[in-house]
Design an enzyme around this catalytic site. Sequence first.
Site, short mmCIF file in Angstrom:
data_model
loop_
_atom_site.label_atom_id
_atom_site.label_comp_id
_atom_site.label_asym_id
_atom_site.label_seq_id
_atom_site.Cartn_x
_atom_site.Cartn_y
_atom_site.Cartn_z
N TRP A 325 -53.42 13.45 10.63
CA TRP A 325 -52.25 12.58 10.64
C TRP A 325 -51.79 12.27 9.22
CZ3 TRP A 325 -51.42 7.78 8.50
CH2 TRP A 325 -50.30 7.08 8.92
N HIS A 326 -52.76 12.16 8.30
CA HIS A 326 -52.43 11.78 6.93
C HIS A 326 -51.71 12.88 6.16
CE1 HIS A 326 -55.25 8.48 7.68
NE2 HIS A 326 -54.65 7.87 6.68
N GLY A 327 -51.89 14.11 6.52
CA GLY A 327 -51.19 15.15 5.77
C GLY A 327 -51.57 16.55 6.22
N PHE A 482 -46.82 10.13 4.12
CA PHE A 482 -47.47 10.37 5.39
C PHE A 482 -46.57 9.99 6.56
CE2 PHE A 482 -51.29 9.14 2.68
CZ PHE A 482 -51.43 10.43 2.22
#
Length: 482
Positions: A325-327, A482
């Site tokens: 989800w963060h990248g 993000f």
Amino acid sequence: MLFNSIEFSIFLPIVFILYWFVTKRNLSLQNSLIVIASYIFYGWWDWRFLSLIIFSTLIDYTIGLQLKREENQLKRKILLWTSIIVNLGFLGVFKYYNFFLDSFYDVIPGLQVVLGFNTLDIILPVGISFYTFQTLSYTIDVYKRKLEPTKDFIAFSAFVSFFPQLVAGPIERATNLLPQFYKKRTFNYNKAVDGMRQILWGLFKKIVIADNCAEFANQIFNNSSDMNGSSLALGALFFTFQIYGDFSGYSDIAIGTSRLFGFNLMQNFAFPYFSRDIAEFWRRWHISLSTWFRDYLYIPLGGSRGGTLMKVRNTFIIFIVSGFWHGANWTFIVWGALNAIFFLPLLLTKKNRNNLEIVAQNKYIPTLKELFLMLGTFGLTVFAWIFFRAENIGHAFNYISKILSKSFFETPKFFGMRNALITIILIGIFVIIEWLGREQKFAIENIGFKLNKPLRHITYYAIIIAIFWFAGKEQQFIYFQF
């Protein structure tokens, strides 16, 4: 629009005045003003991406109403998956399309010739991961009949686009935030003062701690091949406090700003670096995301109810998805997997719920055991952050191998050592203040109650002076990407 910008310092008072002095007698006008202000706030960065928010709002508003009317379970599932596919589809195209394509081509080089697909030259819309999950929470809760769908399109639009937390959270649940748009709001002086206090502390975290740490973290990580082990260890520490000051600072400003307008957002950080194990860390770090994944992914997968293999599977899924989800980078996936590895022993030995209370509650000093546990957990966290910050997996391993080399015992050497020392002192002061305020929702929350008026004002002015005197070079909020 950045919270720490001149534009926002002009924007906020204007919206505040219009909200409380022009539209105060009409709830619909107040909500409409929030929508307009939110679109201006977001469109200030790039107005073209407003179409994504508006389209997502229309889709989920319509599907919510259809879910209310539809009794056929198959059709209800189709409606739910329509929302999921549309929302995650936008996220997939803008955030992950190039990553998956490049990964496939790396594994099978000849595939590019066969498929003929090229990477897209597109900009990642700011905050898309945040508002996508926020709208999904609405549709899922309506599907599960935990929430009545709204017929008020303006209120729903305000919920989706609410400017204080639009681009970097907290990721609010529809069950908490949406009903607040239905109720008449009256100005509360004490709530507004408390909001301003939290904004002030958030700005200190961002401008004094995060921005100063960013200068040295960027320098060291970007030139790690030329640095010795002790310098790289300091770089990891600087990034550790950069990301905390940056992200929790944003959350403080968002929550404080919301209180100015009569809204209550959930606490997003609860002093995570004082955690005694990784399970406690994840109960205190980015709480809105951790609980989102727990409720909408981990529990539906079976949570901890099954056998050992299911527990292991679910734990890795939740942490790897959180990392992803963060990248769109393998470094984030490894970061998530590392946290799963740290977490699993606690889960399998049923010790993941051991530290639910605040550390050293009602005490000034922790016990030696608590101190040891906090330092151990902090060390694991710092180690994992190296993967989070590294450019790629190779960079992370090279960085770590140098820290573990004999050069770790050399004197740190990098540009700006004097300013770095000042930053370390500021971090020390910051940690002490956070420790003393760890039983509150934010570190200086109780200043208004514990200090008399002269001391209270002296404290506020000291923080303001520190913000201007020790301000680091302006940096964009980390989580905007993000």
